[in-house]
Design an enzyme around this catalytic site. Sequence first.
Site, PDB file in Angstrom:
ATOM      1  N   CYS A  51      59.040 -65.002 -21.036  1.00  0.00           N
ATOM      2  CA  CYS A  51      57.656 -63.494 -20.020  1.00  0.00           C
ATOM      3  C   CYS A  51      58.221 -62.251 -19.746  1.00  0.00           C
ATOM      4  O   CYS A  51      59.425 -62.286 -19.717  1.00  0.00           O
ATOM      5  CB  CYS A  51      57.404 -64.532 -18.790  1.00  0.00           C
ATOM      6  SG  CYS A  51      56.523 -66.434 -19.269  1.00  0.00           S
ATOM      7  N   ARG A  67      60.998 -60.174 -26.526  1.00  0.00           N
ATOM      8  CA  ARG A  67      61.078 -61.172 -26.311  1.00  0.00           C
ATOM      9  C   ARG A  67      60.845 -62.430 -25.890  1.00  0.00           C
ATOM     10  O   ARG A  67      60.996 -63.461 -26.029  1.00  0.00           O
ATOM     11  CB  ARG A  67      60.828 -60.768 -24.501  1.00  0.00           C
ATOM     12  CG  ARG A  67      61.949 -59.892 -23.965  1.00  0.00           C
ATOM     13  CD  ARG A  67      61.422 -59.444 -22.349  1.00  0.00           C
ATOM     14  NE  ARG A  67      61.465 -60.530 -22.120  1.00  0.00           N
ATOM     15  CZ  ARG A  67      62.636 -60.737 -21.277  1.00  0.00           C
ATOM     16  NH1 ARG A  67      63.330 -59.721 -20.955  1.00  0.00           N
ATOM     17  NH2 ARG A  67      62.754 -61.876 -20.134  1.00  0.00           N
ATOM     18  N   TRP A  86      55.102 -66.685 -22.370  1.00  0.00           N
ATOM     19  CA  TRP A  86      55.455 -67.721 -22.934  1.00  0.00           C
ATOM     20  C   TRP A  86      55.550 -69.480 -22.462  1.00  0.00           C
ATOM     21  O   TRP A  86      56.033 -69.414 -21.034  1.00  0.00           O
ATOM     22  CB  TRP A  86      57.161 -67.132 -23.050  1.00  0.00           C
ATOM     23  CG  TRP A  86      57.550 -68.207 -24.410  1.00  0.00           C
ATOM     24  CD1 TRP A  86      57.710 -67.530 -26.081  1.00  0.00           C
ATOM     25  CD2 TRP A  86      58.237 -68.899 -24.795  1.00  0.00           C
ATOM     26  NE1 TRP A  86      58.389 -68.595 -26.430  1.00  0.00           N
ATOM     27  CE2 TRP A  86      58.855 -69.345 -25.975  1.00  0.00           C
ATOM     28  CE3 TRP A  86      58.210 -70.628 -23.327  1.00  0.00           C
ATOM     29  CZ2 TRP A  86      59.361 -70.730 -26.096  1.00  0.00           C
ATOM     30  CZ3 TRP A  86      59.148 -71.451 -23.865  1.00  0.00           C
ATOM     31  CH2 TRP A  86      59.260 -71.283 -25.257  1.00  0.00           C
ATOM     32  N   ASN A  89      57.200 -64.159 -13.874  1.00  0.00           N
ATOM     33  CA  ASN A  89      58.245 -64.994 -14.607  1.00  0.00           C
ATOM     34  C   ASN A  89      58.755 -65.524 -14.138  1.00  0.00           C
ATOM     35  O   ASN A  89      59.516 -65.872 -13.364  1.00  0.00           O
ATOM     36  CB  ASN A  89      59.108 -63.666 -15.247  1.00  0.00           C
ATOM     37  CG  ASN A  89      58.668 -62.938 -15.920  1.00  0.00           C
ATOM     38  OD1 ASN A  89      57.626 -63.091 -16.619  1.00  0.00           O
ATOM     39  ND2 ASN A  89      59.295 -61.894 -16.956  1.00  0.00           N
ATOM     40  N   GLY A  90      59.047 -67.181 -14.623  1.00  0.00           N
ATOM     41  CA  GLY A  90      59.720 -68.096 -14.182  1.00  0.00           C
ATOM     42  C   GLY A  90      59.374 -69.907 -14.282  1.00  0.00           C
ATOM     43  O   GLY A  90      58.741 -69.175 -14.552  1.00  0.00           O
ATOM     44  N   GLU A 129      77.930 -70.285 -36.443  1.00  0.00           N
ATOM     45  CA  GLU A 129      77.146 -69.491 -36.264  1.00  0.00           C
ATOM     46  C   GLU A 129      76.048 -68.667 -37.448  1.00  0.00           C
ATOM     47  O   GLU A 129      75.188 -68.769 -37.610  1.00  0.00           O
ATOM     48  CB  GLU A 129      78.382 -68.487 -35.328  1.00  0.00           C
ATOM     49  CG  GLU A 129      77.415 -66.549 -35.462  1.00  0.00           C
ATOM     50  CD  GLU A 129      76.036 -66.894 -35.341  1.00  0.00           C
ATOM     51  OE1 GLU A 129      75.221 -67.909 -33.978  1.00  0.00           O
ATOM     52  OE2 GLU A 129      75.376 -65.472 -34.961  1.00  0.00           O
ATOM     53  N   LYS A 148      72.603 -68.318 -38.058  1.00  0.00           N
ATOM     54  CA  LYS A 148      71.384 -66.895 -38.201  1.00  0.00           C
ATOM     55  C   LYS A 148      70.148 -67.654 -38.951  1.00  0.00           C
ATOM     56  O   LYS A 148      69.412 -66.366 -39.403  1.00  0.00           O
ATOM     57  CB  LYS A 148      72.777 -65.683 -38.652  1.00  0.00           C
ATOM     58  CG  LYS A 148      72.151 -64.945 -37.784  1.00  0.00           C
ATOM     59  CD  LYS A 148      72.514 -64.027 -36.316  1.00  0.00           C
ATOM     60  CE  LYS A 148      72.380 -64.722 -35.412  1.00  0.00           C
ATOM     61  NZ  LYS A 148      72.541 -64.596 -34.049  1.00  0.00           N
ATOM     62  N   GLU A 160      67.667 -69.453 -37.980  1.00  0.00           N
ATOM     63  CA  GLU A 160      66.876 -68.874 -37.109  1.00  0.00           C
ATOM     64  C   GLU A 160      65.797 -67.668 -37.485  1.00  0.00           C
ATOM     65  O   GLU A 160      64.919 -67.254 -37.622  1.00  0.00           O
ATOM     66  CB  GLU A 160      68.129 -67.869 -36.463  1.00  0.00           C
ATOM     67  CG  GLU A 160      67.791 -67.158 -34.843  1.00  0.00           C
ATOM     68  CD  GLU A 160      68.691 -66.990 -34.069  1.00  0.00           C
ATOM     69  OE1 GLU A 160      68.992 -65.988 -34.393  1.00  0.00           O
ATOM     70  OE2 GLU A 160      67.985 -66.631 -32.474  1.00  0.00           O
ATOM     71  N   HIS A 203      83.665 -87.518 -45.485  1.00  0.00           N
ATOM     72  CA  HIS A 203      83.059 -88.198 -44.696  1.00  0.00           C
ATOM     73  C   HIS A 203      81.175 -88.926 -45.111  1.00  0.00           C
ATOM     74  O   HIS A 203      81.310 -89.206 -43.944  1.00  0.00           O
ATOM     75  CB  HIS A 203      83.661 -88.225 -43.506  1.00  0.00           C
ATOM     76  CG  HIS A 203      84.989 -88.287 -42.840  1.00  0.00           C
ATOM     77  ND1 HIS A 203      85.559 -88.668 -43.655  1.00  0.00           N
ATOM     78  CD2 HIS A 203      85.700 -87.036 -43.059  1.00  0.00           C
ATOM     79  CE1 HIS A 203      87.307 -88.618 -43.257  1.00  0.00           C
ATOM     80  NE2 HIS A 203      87.346 -86.951 -43.860  1.00  0.00           N
ATOM     81  N   LYS A 243      63.732 -63.960 -27.175  1.00  0.00           N
ATOM     82  CA  LYS A 243      65.325 -63.612 -26.346  1.00  0.00           C
ATOM     83  C   LYS A 243      65.691 -64.007 -25.686  1.00  0.00           C
ATOM     84  O   LYS A 243      66.970 -63.897 -25.791  1.00  0.00           O
ATOM     85  CB  LYS A 243      64.832 -61.370 -26.995  1.00  0.00           C
ATOM     86  CG  LYS A 243      66.587 -60.752 -26.749  1.00  0.00           C
ATOM     87  CD  LYS A 243      66.880 -61.414 -28.345  1.00  0.00           C
ATOM     88  CE  LYS A 243      68.179 -59.931 -28.329  1.00  0.00           C
ATOM     89  NZ  LYS A 243      69.270 -60.725 -28.610  1.00  0.00           N
TER      90      LYS A 243
END
Length: 609
Positions: free
Chosen positions: A2, A27, A74, A100-101, A481, A485, A488, A504, A604
């Site tokens: 948000c 965001r 969001w 927000n929250g 990572e 990426k 994503e 294995h 974000k």
Amino acid sequence: MCGIVGYVGSEPAAPLLLEGLGRLEHRGYDSAGVAVLSSGKGLKVAKKAGRVRDLEAALPKRFNGKTGIGHTRWATHGPANDVNAHPHTDAKGQVAVVHNGIIDNASALRSELADQGIDLASDTDTEVIAHLIAASDAETLEGRVSQALARIEGTYGLAVLHADFPDRIVVARNGSPLIIGVGDKEMHVASDMAALVRYTTTVVHLADGEMATLTAHGYTTYREDLSATDRVAKKMDIDPTAYDAGEHESYMHKEMLEQGEAVERTLRGRLDERFGTSHLGGLNMDARDLRAIKRVKILGCGSAYYVGQMGAMLIEELARVPADAEAASEFRYRNPIIEPDTLYVAVSQSGETVDTLLAAQEIRRKGGRVIGLVNVVGSALAQECGAGIYLHAGPEVAVASTKALTTMYVGFSLLALQLGRVRDLSIADGKRLVEGLKDLPRQIEEVLALEPTLVEVARRLASAESLFFIGRVRGYPVAREGAQKFKEVSYRHAEAYQTSELKHGPLALIDKTVPTVAIVPDDELADRNVASLHEIAARGGPLVVITHPGVDLGEIRDHVVRIDVPRNERELDPILMTIPLQMLAYQAAAQLGRDIDKPRNLAKSVTVE
Ligand code: AGP
């Protein structure tokens, strides 16, 4: 997630609010809304599921007012639709709230309001705040908001309008960022600098438990019990154009290319060539404090956690102090033992990730020492920790983090160097690493210059439904990572494995349709890594090998591409080896036509648990 914007001044508020919301789009959000106030004409609200441009198209013709608030939502409580979008109002349409929250006691408050005969229009937690403010009998808007907040448990950054007080916005912060922007006869508020920089870089970062009133003539700050605080506005050293994509086709691309200069900023003034160490004034720790540390524990989420793993290995290697990293999102839930002689490091680009923030709060509550490794100055985590290392990567807009992660590893290198040099790391090794760090910006440019050669490789990877990323020891978090990426931004299934663990189990999946991206630095494990590549090649698996010039891949001839990155000190390998993985992910996503800066379902800053 948000986002909040607000404006009070002499201009029509709506266009400014929409512009600000547009700057918060990165965001991640699923609906947007605005509310404006003008004397005598009352409160007007418009909200819509979808993009900010959908809201703009749906805005009524006469949507006038010089005081206003806006929001990108969001969804958490209830689906993404017009009704659940913010702002939320009371039954009479006098009060408008953006938030927000998360309000933890929302369902109890919703039942209480329902028992009083109040119909709640939405499924959200936020709506209760509007009703509580409307029900307050305080004379001032500040008093009404304060009374409402006294009933609320949870986290919030919020902004409130009231039809009876058209000259002001009242805002409050508890665990969710709010920044006041001081303009010329106008005031702004936003949850992110990105929405302010076009108008002002003179700002006030509110602290948790603080409120503020904004009018066209200025601002006042106070605690939730209305006792005054004296927050002084500070001019931020920010280049407003840093928030624009400029000529780049996406923010991710721009930010990848900025990595050399970002690393330069992280290093600036922090290297001590004479003693082969680093200076990190923000730690607020002297050599004696540093020597007293018996263990280092790093906490972060997602990619920040993977860089934390790289950092932990480096710290253990250079300082010979046991170090490990853990996902902050898990840490708090297992009732961890907090040790007084452990240095806890909370790592986050945004400084807003709620799991990392709550982990830091839990550590501090139990008396532990926690420092932040944070990019966003004044963010919640930076404020919570009070000490640490700012990354100075510059604003990062793309959801897929690139330059912030690179500077995180540089931050960990500086910390490891300092911890090492107050222990047994020799001055010669210290100097060797200082020289290596100094070389990084130039070498990063060399790696970035490889991009045109990666387009075809990325095309082949993009055509696979599933990929492996593999590495050993310090190469394993690099592989994690790389896989992160890739999935994503390309939405392809990418799985990271320790190279040593392939046989294995996962080797069963290898065939000519499943490519493997392998991290093979020229280090003590190079021969073993190459042996594993042969096992993959023997089963027809296509290979992309990120390696160093001179590493002999042996007889593998078919279906293998090697990408050589420049050599630095082996402890710093993860930095230069990660960058080609970013470029491969980016190029694959571009060729698949993905919305690179706003990957589906992602945000974000993850400000909910
Ligand atoms: C990185 O590309 C991801 N978007 C994500 O994993 C991110 O690193 C994570 O959410 C943590 O964010 P932070 O650094 O802002 O705390």
